[in-house]
Motif scaffolding. Structure first.
Motif, PDB file in Angstrom:
ATOM      1  N   GLY A 134       0.828  -1.214   0.000  1.00 56.63           N
ATOM      2  CA  GLY A 134       0.000   0.000   0.000  1.00 56.63           C
ATOM      3  C   GLY A 134       0.853   1.250   0.000  1.00 56.63           C
ATOM      4  N   GLY A 135       1.949   1.218   0.764  1.00 60.26           N
ATOM      5  CA  GLY A 135       2.849   2.377   0.827  1.00 60.26           C
ATOM      6  C   GLY A 135       3.496   2.643  -0.526  1.00 60.26           C
ATOM      7  N   ILE A 155       2.312   1.830  -3.416  1.00 60.46           N
ATOM      8  CA  ILE A 155       1.284   2.339  -4.346  1.00 60.46           C
ATOM      9  C   ILE A 155       1.034   3.826  -4.081  1.00 60.46           C
ATOM     10  CG2 ILE A 155      -1.174   2.182  -4.953  1.00 60.46           C
ATOM     11  CD1 ILE A 155      -0.913  -0.838  -4.398  1.00 60.46           C
ATOM     12  N   ALA A 156       0.981   4.194  -2.818  1.00 61.21           N
ATOM     13  CA  ALA A 156       0.755   5.614  -2.476  1.00 61.21           C
ATOM     14  C   ALA A 156       1.892   6.474  -3.020  1.00 61.21           C
ATOM     15  CB  ALA A 156       0.656   5.756  -0.957  1.00 61.21           C
ATOM     16  N   PHE A 157       3.123   6.003  -2.835  1.00 58.48           N
ATOM     17  CA  PHE A 157       4.285   6.763  -3.314  1.00 58.48           C
ATOM     18  C   PHE A 157       4.243   6.909  -4.836  1.00 58.48           C
ATOM     19  CE2 PHE A 157       8.647   7.268  -4.743  1.00 58.48           C
ATOM     20  CZ  PHE A 157       9.128   8.235  -3.871  1.00 58.48           C
ATOM     21  N   SER A 210       1.634   6.556  -6.862  1.00 58.45           N
ATOM     22  CA  SER A 210       0.548   7.401  -7.386  1.00 58.45           C
ATOM     23  C   SER A 210       0.839   8.876  -7.182  1.00 58.45           C
ATOM     24  CB  SER A 210      -0.815   7.019  -6.791  1.00 58.45           C
ATOM     25  OG  SER A 210      -0.688   6.468  -5.550  1.00 58.45           O
ATOM     26  N   GLY A 211       1.472   9.238  -6.045  1.00 55.01           N
ATOM     27  CA  GLY A 211       1.863  10.652  -5.837  1.00 55.01           C
ATOM     28  C   GLY A 211       2.835  11.098  -6.909  1.00 55.01           C
ATOM     29  N   MET A 212       3.793  10.199  -7.195  1.00 52.99           N
ATOM     30  CA  MET A 212       4.808  10.539  -8.185  1.00 52.99           C
ATOM     31  C   MET A 212       4.202  10.709  -9.586  1.00 52.99           C
ATOM     32  SD  MET A 212       8.370   8.579  -8.613  1.00 52.99           S
ATOM     33  CE  MET A 212       9.802   9.440  -9.149  1.00 52.99           C
ATOM     34  N   LEU A 271       1.134  11.382 -10.343  1.00 51.63           N
ATOM     35  CA  LEU A 271       0.285  12.580 -10.387  1.00 51.63           C
ATOM     36  C   LEU A 271       1.135  13.835 -10.596  1.00 51.63           C
ATOM     37  CD1 LEU A 271      -2.804  12.932 -10.064  1.00 51.63           C
ATOM     38  CD2 LEU A 271      -2.355  13.681  -7.734  1.00 51.63           C
ATOM     39  N   ALA A 272       2.255  13.904  -9.857  1.00 50.39           N
ATOM     40  CA  ALA A 272       3.138  15.075  -9.992  1.00 50.39           C
ATOM     41  C   ALA A 272       3.748  15.125 -11.387  1.00 50.39           C
ATOM     42  CB  ALA A 272       4.232  15.010  -8.933  1.00 50.39           C
ATOM     43  N   LEU A 273       4.168  13.959 -11.916  1.00 51.86           N
ATOM     44  CA  LEU A 273       4.758  13.932 -13.258  1.00 51.86           C
ATOM     45  C   LEU A 273       3.752  14.395 -14.307  1.00 51.86           C
ATOM     46  CD1 LEU A 273       6.794  10.593 -13.058  1.00 51.86           C
ATOM     47  CD2 LEU A 273       7.742  12.877 -13.408  1.00 51.86           C
ATOM     48  N   GLY A 280       3.213  18.111 -13.840  1.00 50.85           N
ATOM     49  CA  GLY A 280       4.380  18.910 -14.242  1.00 50.85           C
ATOM     50  C   GLY A 280       4.607  18.916 -15.731  1.00 50.85           C
ATOM     51  N   TRP A 281       4.354  17.789 -16.396  1.00 53.50           N
ATOM     52  CA  TRP A 281       4.638  17.693 -17.833  1.00 53.50           C
ATOM     53  C   TRP A 281       3.441  18.026 -18.719  1.00 53.50           C
ATOM     54  CZ3 TRP A 281       9.338  17.766 -19.653  1.00 53.50           C
ATOM     55  CH2 TRP A 281      10.396  17.311 -18.857  1.00 53.50           C
ATOM     56  N   PHE A 301       1.117  21.746 -16.294  1.00 52.20           N
ATOM     57  CA  PHE A 301       1.884  22.974 -16.037  1.00 52.20           C
ATOM     58  C   PHE A 301       2.161  23.805 -17.302  1.00 52.20           C
ATOM     59  CE2 PHE A 301       6.029  25.115 -15.481  1.00 52.20           C
ATOM     60  CZ  PHE A 301       5.665  26.014 -14.499  1.00 52.20           C
TER      61      PHE A 301
END
Lengths: 193, 596
Positions: free
Chosen positions: A3-4, A6-8, A10-12, A14-16, A19-20, A23
């Motif tokens: 689970g951890g 997957i959370a990491f 999905s955060g990554m 989402l940010a990618l 940002g790409w 943004f």
């Protein structure tokens, strides 16, 4: 544990994606030019050359975007039948109101650029920096970075090639690359005096 | 997957790591840096057409010709005009920075115009018998001075007041020896370009107590005891012996003899710090009148103007006689100390000052009206003391006033009910009608006889960069220099033991903030709140270098900062010029400095 991860991930992701993809779309403010001007019509039908309107003054400085006086020289009355021309005459020529053009190529205050040195001495073609602006049928929207206040055409590396116009040739890297290719001086103080 | 605090932190951590792999944070960093360079208030250079425009500097009576580089109509730099026969392309540091003045932070930006007009009108109609309406013109000799004189002639009991003007011109080119009693020849006297152009041909003897800039550049500096200048002049005139003069002045006999010999053998001229000083009449003894000290005609004026009020000196006005006083302090000029004006005012007098600075008479007037500053207003400049022929030149405005201003000439003309015309144009027409002299155009450097110029072309050239110069004709001796007579030496008073020496005549009015930074904050020039003392005087009064102290004169006290300077002789306090010091010291040149 999974689970951890997957959370990491999905955060990554989402940010990618933000940002790409998002943004670059929200980075620039888009504004329309005041007049739907066609370079193509002027070049093809009126036979105008770039320097007929974008002229040099007697002292060698570059006049940039022509003022209303220049336009009024031909357009005191309609020369064609288009709605754009009629609108331009009614809105600007008759009331003698200067159109508030948005300059794609206006360099920042900390840049010294001499048109006459490049065009007359260096024989650089207008298209080399401004692209095929002179052949377009309509003015593209003006895009400005709201934080720096600079036009998209003059500053900033391409953020992401997603649905955006290919960057023009008036950024610092373009200047440096051109000078380097031709074996010319390209030190900081050449432009940033 | 359950939502736990750990998973939430991992999600945020993943987001942060992912963001670092995108252009967003890096772009935001550089954009923010650029944003910080574009804050409002950061000056932006003008863009647009670059043109040269010509005008004349009005910051002092020299009126040097100016070539302004304008970008999109905005002057961005000033320089001299090389073909100009008087200013020779030179500009002083104040002139070079003159275009900063309209934006001076200390400029007077507003004033009660309606209230002032109402008060003046009321006072004019309600004034009693013998009460006068007066204009004090600090820069006489201009066309607006004629407007004031005409206005005062149109008002019953009108008075035109002005500081005394020299009724002569100095021809430096004809002098081989110049004897200067404290005249700041290289520091604001006359036209800088003209003085330096003539410098190679004359020998300068500077006679003054302290080593000023002029003294430092002179061929000979005679450090004289303060207040003994007339004794030195008497010795040069042969009225007392050299030995007597040496005893009184503290200058060696040999040095006085050498000066006397030099002025006897070559065309010479004597200059004084005050052009109206009796020392100037020593020129008659030297046979300099008509050679180096010459009469100068005034530029022609329209015949209708000749019924104007005469110029009166403040001292000639009876006490309590002025009910309305209008002071034109728009241009820096000769400052009349307030203690000379105050006794002349009626108890209920209305004082209006036109000024851009709050330093001068604005401290004393009821109404301060904002005046235009150079280069905002069309104005002409009278000839400088070293201009032998009459001249007419216009300071054409380079920019529109940046704050709402009052044109002093127009307002005074309105109060007096004069017809609203353009006096500059009227005078230009009168000069053209006289048909004498020539017109120099700055753009091409050509000089054309006035007989070949039309009135319209003359006016156009004057406004676009040109100068009318009168024919020099035959040199004539000036009238009114008076007779040289020896007056007593400066009295010593025990309660005011120090002689006041003005280090440099401050022009008054505003000066570029850039000049303040370069000169005043670095102490290259003395500020109005500083005095310099000899080490001996400082020690005897317990004053330290940089210490706060009080300058006391018969007229008042001023808190100042003391500088200890070994170049200042004992018994002397060196002060800067300017309105505050003029009000404090006035004609009474004695003072004391006490520890605060």
């Amino acid at each position: 544990m999974i689970g951890g991860k997957i959370a990491f991930a999905s955060g990554m992701l989402l940010a990618l994606a933000g940002g790409w993809l998002a943004f670059p779309r929200i980075l620039y403010q888009t504004r329309q030019q005041p007049v739907n001007f066609s370079h193509k019509v002027h070049a093809e039908k009126a036979g105008a050359k770039c320097e007929d309107c974008h002229s040099f003054r007697d002292d060698g400085t570059y006049a940039g975007i022509p003022t209303l006086d220049k336009c009024s020289g031909c357009h005191t009355a309609a020369m064609g039948t288009t709605a754009e021309e009629k609108n331009f005459i009614d809105q600007y020529v008759t009331p003698n109101r200067e159109p508030q053009w948005l300059s794609y190529a206006q360099q920042p205050e900390n840049v010294y650029f001499s048109h006459i040195a490049h065009v007359k001495l260096g024989h650089v073609k207008c298209e080399q920096c401004h692209g095929n602006e002179g052949g377009t049928g309509a003015l593209r929207p003006y895009q400005q970075d709201p934080i720096s206040g600079y036009s998209r055409d003059i500053w900033g590396r391409p953020v992401a090639p997603v649905g955006l116009r290919n960057e023009g040739g008036m950024k610092m890297d373009d200047c440096v690359n051109c000078h380097r290719r031709q074996g010319l001086e390209y030190s900081c103080l050449g432009c940033h005096k | 997957m359950t939502t736990t605090r750990r998973n939430l932190l991992k999600f945020v951590g993943g987001g942060a790591a992912g963001a670092l792999l995108t252009p967003a944070p890096w772009r935001l960093i550089t954009d923010t840096a650029l944003w910080s360079e574009n804050w409002p208030g950061i000056p932006r250079p003008a863009r647009g057409e670059i043109r040269a425009r010509f005008t004349h500097c009005t910051l002092c009576p020299a009126g040097c010709a100016v070539r302004a580089r304008c970008v999109n109509g905005q002057p961005v730099s000033l320089a001299g005009v090389k073909p100009h026969p008087i200013s020779h392309g030179a500009l002083c540091p104040w002139g070079i920075a003159g275009h900063h003045l309209p934006y001076h932070p200390a400029r007077v930006r507003q004033g009660p115009v309606k209230e002032a007009l109402a008060a003046v009108s009321r006072a004019i109609t309600q004034r009693g018998a013998g009460e006068r309406v007066a204009v004090l013109d600090l820069r006489p000799g201009r066309t607006v001075s004629w407007t004031y004189r005409r206005a005062m002639a149109a008002i019953d009991d009108g008075l035109y007041l002005a500081p005394r003007q020299p009724a002569y011109a100095i021809d430096l080119t004809a002098a081989k020896t110049v004897v200067s009693f404290g005249a700041p020849l290289f520091d604001g006297w006359g036209t800088p370009g003209n003085v330096f152009a003539a410098r190679a041909n004359f020998r300068l003897v500077q006679i003054e107590p302290v080593e000023t800039r002029t003294a430092a550049l002179a061929d000979v500096w005679l450090p004289i005891r303060p207040g003994t200048e007339t004794a030195m002049a008497a010795a040069l005139a042969g009225e007392i012996t050299i030995a007597e003069a040496a005893r009184e002045t503290g200058v060696e006999e040999q040095a006085i003899s050498a000066v006397k010999e030099a002025i006897g053998n070559s065309p010479a001229v004597v200059l004084a710090a005050d052009p109206g000083s009796p020392l100037m009449s020593l020129n008659a003894k030297l046979r300099a009148l008509g050679r180096t000290v010459v009469a100068r005609r005034e530029s022609p004026v329209p015949d209708a103007w000749k019924k104007a009020a005469p110029s009166t000196e403040m001292a000639a006005v009876p006490d309590k006689a002025i009910r309305v006083l209008l002071i034109d302090e728009s241009l820096p000029g000769g400052y009349v100390p307030w203690q000379d004006i105050q006794p002349k005012l009626a108890p209920n007098a209305v004082v209006v000052v036109f000024s851009s600075s709050s330093e001068g008479y604005a401290r004393h007037a009821q109404y301060v009206l904002p005046a235009p500053v150079y280069p905002e207003m069309a104005e002409d400049i009278g000839p400088a003391i070293d201009t032998v022929a009459a001249v007419f030149r216009i300071a054409a405005p380079l920019i529109a006033p940046v704050v709402p201003v009052v044109n002093p000439g127009e307002l005074v003309a309105r109060i007096a009910g004069l017809p609203q015309t353009d006096p500059l144009r009227d005078r230009a027409d009168a000069i053209h009608k006289a048909g004498r002299g020539s017109l120099l155009s700055y753009a091409d450097g050509k000089s054309t006889s006035m007989k070949e110029v039309t009135a319209d072309d003359f006016w156009k050239t004057l406004n676009q960069g040109g100068c009318w110069m009168d024919d020099t004709g035959k040199k004539a001796a000036p009238a009114g220099l008076g007779k040289f007579g020896r007056s007593g030496t400066c009295p010593t008073a025990h309660d005011l033991p120090l002689a006041v020496v003005v280090a440099e005549a401050r022009r008054g009015g505003l000066e570029s903030p850039l000049m303040s930074k370069l000169e005043r904050e670095s102490n290259l020039r003395m500020t109005a709140n500083r005095v310099a003392l000899s080490p001996a005087d400082a020690r005897s009064n317990g004053i330290e270098n940089g210490g706060r102290c009080v300058l006391e004169t018969a007229c008042g006290r001023l808190s100042v900062v003391a500088m200890i300077d070994a170049g200042v002789p004992a018994g002397v306090v060196e002060v800067a010029g300017g309105p505050r010091m003029a009000d404090l010291c006035g004609a009474n040149q004695r003072a004391r400095v006490v520890r605060a």
